[in-house]
Scaffold this motif. Structure first.
Motif, PDB file in Angstrom:
ATOM      1  N   ASN A 199       0.811  -1.219   0.000  1.00 50.13           N
ATOM      2  CA  ASN A 199       0.000   0.000   0.000  1.00 50.13           C
ATOM      3  C   ASN A 199       0.848   1.275   0.000  1.00 50.13           C
ATOM      4  OD1 ASN A 199      -2.271   1.641   0.096  1.00 50.13           O
ATOM      5  ND2 ASN A 199      -2.560   1.417   2.299  1.00 50.13           N
ATOM      6  N   PRO A 200       1.767   1.400  -0.952  1.00 44.71           N
ATOM      7  CA  PRO A 200       2.563   2.637  -1.007  1.00 44.71           C
ATOM      8  C   PRO A 200       1.730   3.867  -1.359  1.00 44.71           C
ATOM      9  CG  PRO A 200       2.949   1.296  -2.976  1.00 44.71           C
ATOM     10  CD  PRO A 200       2.135   0.450  -2.034  1.00 44.71           C
ATOM     11  N   GLU A 201       0.569   3.670  -1.986  1.00 45.36           N
ATOM     12  CA  GLU A 201      -0.265   4.815  -2.376  1.00 45.36           C
ATOM     13  C   GLU A 201      -0.661   5.652  -1.159  1.00 45.36           C
ATOM     14  OE1 GLU A 201      -0.653   1.772  -3.527  1.00 45.36           O
ATOM     15  OE2 GLU A 201      -0.264   2.015  -5.682  1.00 45.36           O
ATOM     16  N   VAL A 229       7.197  -2.239 -10.719  1.00 43.82           N
ATOM     17  CA  VAL A 229       7.097  -1.368  -9.547  1.00 43.82           C
ATOM     18  C   VAL A 229       5.819  -0.534  -9.665  1.00 43.82           C
ATOM     19  CG1 VAL A 229       8.163   0.585  -8.340  1.00 43.82           C
ATOM     20  CG2 VAL A 229       9.594  -1.261  -9.239  1.00 43.82           C
ATOM     21  N   PRO A 230       5.023  -0.403  -8.607  1.00 42.65           N
ATOM     22  CA  PRO A 230       3.842   0.469  -8.677  1.00 42.65           C
ATOM     23  C   PRO A 230       4.209   1.868  -9.154  1.00 42.65           C
ATOM     24  CG  PRO A 230       3.784  -0.837  -6.672  1.00 42.65           C
ATOM     25  CD  PRO A 230       5.126  -1.096  -7.309  1.00 42.65           C
ATOM     26  N   ALA A 231       3.346   2.438  -9.999  1.00 41.42           N
ATOM     27  CA  ALA A 231       3.640   3.726 -10.636  1.00 41.42           C
ATOM     28  C   ALA A 231       3.854   4.849  -9.627  1.00 41.42           C
ATOM     29  CB  ALA A 231       2.508   4.090 -11.591  1.00 41.42           C
ATOM     30  N   ILE A 232       3.287   4.730  -8.449  1.00 38.42           N
ATOM     31  CA  ILE A 232       3.383   5.792  -7.447  1.00 38.42           C
ATOM     32  C   ILE A 232       4.832   6.082  -7.060  1.00 38.42           C
ATOM     33  CG2 ILE A 232       3.123   4.225  -5.474  1.00 38.42           C
ATOM     34  CD1 ILE A 232       1.683   7.797  -5.782  1.00 38.42           C
ATOM     35  N   PHE A 233       5.717   5.089  -7.182  1.00 37.05           N
ATOM     36  CA  PHE A 233       7.113   5.303  -6.786  1.00 37.05           C
ATOM     37  C   PHE A 233       7.797   6.319  -7.701  1.00 37.05           C
ATOM     38  CE2 PHE A 233       6.364   1.467  -4.362  1.00 37.05           C
ATOM     39  CZ  PHE A 233       7.149   1.654  -3.241  1.00 37.05           C
ATOM     40  N   GLU A 234       7.528   6.236  -9.000  1.00 35.82           N
ATOM     41  CA  GLU A 234       8.135   7.188  -9.927  1.00 35.82           C
ATOM     42  C   GLU A 234       7.635   8.608  -9.642  1.00 35.82           C
ATOM     43  OE1 GLU A 234       8.628   7.947 -14.768  1.00 35.82           O
ATOM     44  OE2 GLU A 234       7.573   6.164 -14.004  1.00 35.82           O
ATOM     45  N   GLU A 235       6.347   8.746  -9.388  1.00 41.20           N
ATOM     46  CA  GLU A 235       5.795  10.054  -9.056  1.00 41.20           C
ATOM     47  C   GLU A 235       6.389  10.585  -7.754  1.00 41.20           C
ATOM     48  OE1 GLU A 235       1.496  12.140  -7.858  1.00 41.20           O
ATOM     49  OE2 GLU A 235       1.558  10.042  -8.513  1.00 41.20           O
ATOM     50  N   ALA A 236       6.478   9.711  -6.757  1.00 41.32           N
ATOM     51  CA  ALA A 236       6.990  10.138  -5.451  1.00 41.32           C
ATOM     52  C   ALA A 236       8.463  10.527  -5.516  1.00 41.32           C
ATOM     53  CB  ALA A 236       6.774   9.025  -4.433  1.00 41.32           C
ATOM     54  N   GLY A 263      14.572   7.689  13.479  1.00 40.66           N
ATOM     55  CA  GLY A 263      13.508   8.216  12.653  1.00 40.66           C
ATOM     56  C   GLY A 263      12.194   7.529  12.957  1.00 40.66           C
ATOM     57  N   ILE A 264      11.295   7.588  11.984  1.00 47.44           N
ATOM     58  CA  ILE A 264       9.969   6.989  12.108  1.00 47.44           C
ATOM     59  C   ILE A 264       9.821   5.980  10.974  1.00 47.44           C
ATOM     60  CG2 ILE A 264       7.477   7.416  12.179  1.00 47.44           C
ATOM     61  CD1 ILE A 264       8.239  10.427  12.731  1.00 47.44           C
ATOM     62  N   VAL A 265       9.676   4.722  11.301  1.00 46.88           N
ATOM     63  CA  VAL A 265       9.494   3.704  10.269  1.00 46.88           C
ATOM     64  C   VAL A 265       8.001   3.435  10.146  1.00 46.88           C
ATOM     65  CG1 VAL A 265       9.892   1.768  11.879  1.00 46.88           C
ATOM     66  CG2 VAL A 265      10.181   1.431   9.409  1.00 46.88           C
ATOM     67  N   VAL A 266       7.470   3.586   8.933  1.00 47.69           N
ATOM     68  CA  VAL A 266       6.029   3.581   8.703  1.00 47.69           C
ATOM     69  C   VAL A 266       5.620   2.368   7.887  1.00 47.69           C
ATOM     70  CG1 VAL A 266       4.089   4.837   7.678  1.00 47.69           C
ATOM     71  CG2 VAL A 266       5.944   6.097   8.782  1.00 47.69           C
ATOM     72  N   SER A 267       4.477   1.795   8.249  1.00 47.58           N
ATOM     73  CA  SER A 267       3.829   0.773   7.418  1.00 47.58           C
ATOM     74  C   SER A 267       2.393   1.203   7.155  1.00 47.58           C
ATOM     75  CB  SER A 267       3.833  -0.587   8.106  1.00 47.58           C
ATOM     76  OG  SER A 267       3.066  -1.515   7.357  1.00 47.58           O
ATOM     77  N   THR A 268       1.966   1.026   5.901  1.00 46.44           N
ATOM     78  CA  THR A 268       0.566   1.252   5.527  1.00 46.44           C
ATOM     79  C   THR A 268      -0.017  -0.010   4.898  1.00 46.44           C
ATOM     80  OG1 THR A 268       1.404   2.208   3.464  1.00 46.44           O
ATOM     81  CG2 THR A 268       0.750   3.736   5.195  1.00 46.44           C
ATOM     82  N   THR A 269       0.611  -1.139   5.133  1.00 44.21           N
ATOM     83  CA  THR A 269       0.377  -2.359   4.371  1.00 44.21           C
ATOM     84  C   THR A 269      -1.035  -2.929   4.507  1.00 44.21           C
ATOM     85  OG1 THR A 269       1.317  -4.549   3.915  1.00 44.21           O
ATOM     86  CG2 THR A 269       1.168  -3.891   6.218  1.00 44.21           C
ATOM     87  N   TRP A 270      -1.451  -3.626   3.445  1.00 43.67           N
ATOM     88  CA  TRP A 270      -2.670  -4.440   3.480  1.00 43.67           C
ATOM     89  C   TRP A 270      -2.333  -5.899   3.781  1.00 43.67           C
ATOM     90  CZ3 TRP A 270      -6.312  -1.303   4.083  1.00 43.67           C
ATOM     91  CH2 TRP A 270      -6.467  -0.142   3.331  1.00 43.67           C
ATOM     92  N   HIS A 271      -1.068  -6.216   3.897  1.00 41.30           N
ATOM     93  CA  HIS A 271      -0.643  -7.621   3.977  1.00 41.30           C
ATOM     94  C   HIS A 271       0.591  -7.705   4.857  1.00 41.30           C
ATOM     95  CE1 HIS A 271       2.242 -10.626   2.044  1.00 41.30           C
ATOM     96  NE2 HIS A 271       1.389 -11.373   2.705  1.00 41.30           N
ATOM     97  N   GLU A 272       0.440  -8.264   6.038  1.00 42.79           N
ATOM     98  CA  GLU A 272       1.583  -8.465   6.925  1.00 42.79           C
ATOM     99  C   GLU A 272       1.218  -9.519   7.942  1.00 42.79           C
ATOM    100  OE1 GLU A 272       4.883  -8.159   6.632  1.00 42.79           O
ATOM    101  OE2 GLU A 272       4.718  -5.963   6.618  1.00 42.79           O
ATOM    102  N   ASP A 307      -5.020   4.583  12.950  1.00 44.88           N
ATOM    103  CA  ASP A 307      -6.274   3.890  12.666  1.00 44.88           C
ATOM    104  C   ASP A 307      -6.328   3.200  11.304  1.00 44.88           C
ATOM    105  OD1 ASP A 307      -6.600   5.973  10.876  1.00 44.88           O
ATOM    106  OD2 ASP A 307      -8.346   6.851  11.879  1.00 44.88           O
ATOM    107  N   GLY A 308      -5.258   3.288  10.525  1.00 44.77           N
ATOM    108  CA  GLY A 308      -5.202   2.589   9.253  1.00 44.77           C
ATOM    109  C   GLY A 308      -5.647   3.415   8.062  1.00 44.77           C
ATOM    110  N   THR A 309      -6.125   4.644   8.298  1.00 44.39           N
ATOM    111  CA  THR A 309      -6.580   5.506   7.208  1.00 44.39           C
ATOM    112  C   THR A 309      -5.486   6.514   6.840  1.00 44.39           C
ATOM    113  OG1 THR A 309      -7.507   7.216   8.643  1.00 44.39           O
ATOM    114  CG2 THR A 309      -8.933   5.324   8.087  1.00 44.39           C
ATOM    115  N   GLN A 310      -5.629   7.115   5.642  1.00 42.68           N
ATOM    116  CA  GLN A 310      -4.703   8.185   5.264  1.00 42.68           C
ATOM    117  C   GLN A 310      -4.778   9.343   6.256  1.00 42.68           C
ATOM    118  OE1 GLN A 310      -4.692   9.743   1.292  1.00 42.68           O
ATOM    119  NE2 GLN A 310      -4.836   7.728   0.325  1.00 42.68           N
ATOM    120  N   GLU A 311      -5.980   9.709   6.650  1.00 47.01           N
ATOM    121  CA  GLU A 311      -6.140  10.827   7.568  1.00 47.01           C
ATOM    122  C   GLU A 311      -5.508  10.509   8.930  1.00 47.01           C
ATOM    123  OE1 GLU A 311      -7.018  14.534   9.071  1.00 47.01           O
ATOM    124  OE2 GLU A 311      -6.995  13.802   6.989  1.00 47.01           O
ATOM    125  N   GLY A 312      -5.681   9.278   9.386  1.00 52.80           N
ATOM    126  CA  GLY A 312      -5.080   8.886  10.661  1.00 52.80           C
ATOM    127  C   GLY A 312      -3.565   8.941  10.611  1.00 52.80           C
TER     128      GLY A 312
END
Length: 352
Positions: A199-201, A229-236, A263-272, A307-312
């Motif tokens: 979920n890199p998006e 590679v998901p297209a979002i990486f090139e944009e990012a 630092g802060i290591v972040v996960s937004t994954t749908w699969h772990e 909470d798992g959301t973008q806003e959270g």
């Protein structure tokens, strides 16, 4: 005691587990057979044939214990080498195919699910790296079997297997370093596979917003990169260039040094199912920030979950970056390390 260790799809985490297990439990005689992590559909269905053709003599030898990952078609392997059925058969689940999110261009992995299920039925002992992995396997298998043409009475047998299963994580190797410090509290770390299920998006969408609002941060994008590679990486890479200190996989020494910088290591994954990358970063001094789903609630206290959301994620990162003093304390990772689990793994092999 002779132990045959079988790893049918030796991804990074599987290799880490096998090698550290053999090093930490060194009072048994190990024989390791593994297959490279490519051609997934063939590998998960064809591993008994590959080994029958390439490792016939090794598989013909006697063993007291066969320890196999869940991608090993151990039911077929025992059919090809009946004497292995007399060994104690332990199947270790790093993940399970019933809880793996399928992308829109994938067909359902029926064969992979069947291999997982037959391996569970053929084993004497089932071991899962987390309770989430265990529960999602049995719940998923029950739901899946309900869709099959026959109304199979699966609930009670599966529940019996669940109750008999063990939970033993993949332990992490002690770092051997002094107590880490979060030296760069405004550094954000991504150290996961560059694939859709991570979920890199969501991750990059939040960083775009923080960047637009001129919230100060630096970014280290690490992890394993594949051909697609998901297209979002090139944009990012383009949009976050002003923040970036590192982009792409790094040699081991450089990777460790970046993690040790905090630092802060972040996960937004749908699969772990356990998340070794997050654990290792936390061990070396990064503050983990993980979604409140999957395996994370059983591993991380509430202060380290959103909470798992973008806003959270945005709200938590905004607070931590604008006021680093609001970040929680470094996490004590001793409970994940090998000294805490060596005795349990030895008891597993000894049948205690």
């Amino acid at each position: 005691m002779r132990v045959l260790l079988l790893s049918a799809y030796e991804a990074v985490s599987h290799c880490y587990w096998a090698q550290s297990l053999m090093a930490e439990v060194n009072d048994v005689s190990w024989t390791l057979l593994s297959l490279p992590p490519r051609h997934f559909s063939w590998r998960i269905r064809g591993n008994p044939l590959s080994w029958w053709l390439k490792e016939y003599e090794t598989l013909s030898e006697p063993y007291e214990v066969v320890l196999a990952t869940s991608m090993v078609d151990i039911a077929t392997l025992v059919g090809l080498f009946p004497h292995l059925g007399r060994a104690r058969k332990i199947v270790y689940f790093h993940e399970n195919q019933f809880a793996y999110p399928e992308s829109s261009d994938q067909i359902s992995q029926v064969e992979a699910k069947m291999v997982n299920l037959y391996a569970a039925l053929a084993a004497d002992t089932l071991v899962f790296n987390t309770a989430y992995n265990r529960d999602s396997f049995f719940d998923g298998a029950r739901r899946w079997l309900k869709k099959m043409p026959e109304n199979l009475p699966a609930a009670k047998p599966l529940e019996r297997l669940r109750q008999q299963s063990k939970v033993l994580p993949v332990p992490i190797i002690p770092s051997g370093k002094a107590s880490p410090t979060n030296a760069h509290p405004r550094r954000i770390i991504w150290n996961h596979r560059w694939e859709y299920d991570k979920n890199p998006e969501d991750f990059f969408a939040v960083l775009f917003k923080l960047s637009e609002q001129q919230v100060p941060f630096e970014l280290a994008v690490l992890g394993q990169r594949f051909r697609d590679v998901p297209a979002i990486f090139e944009e990012a890479e383009e949009r976050l260039a002003a923040h970036t200190i590192c982009w792409g996989p790094q040699p081991e020494a450089e990777y460790r040094a970046l993690l040790a910088g905090g630092g802060i290591v972040v996960s937004t994954t749908w699969h772990e199912f356990q998340g070794l990358a997050i654990m290792e970063a936390a061990q070396r001094g990064a503050i983990p920030l993980v979604p409140d789903r999957l395996c994370f609630p059983e591993l991380y206290p509430n202060d380290y979950r959103f909470d798992g959301t973008q806003e959270g994620l945005y709200q938590r990162l905004h607070a931590w970056l604008t006021d680093p003093a609001s970040q929680p304390a470094l996490l004590n990772t001793q409970q994940w390390q090998w000294p805490e689990w060596r005795r349990a793994y030895r008891a597993l092999l000894m049948g205690h």
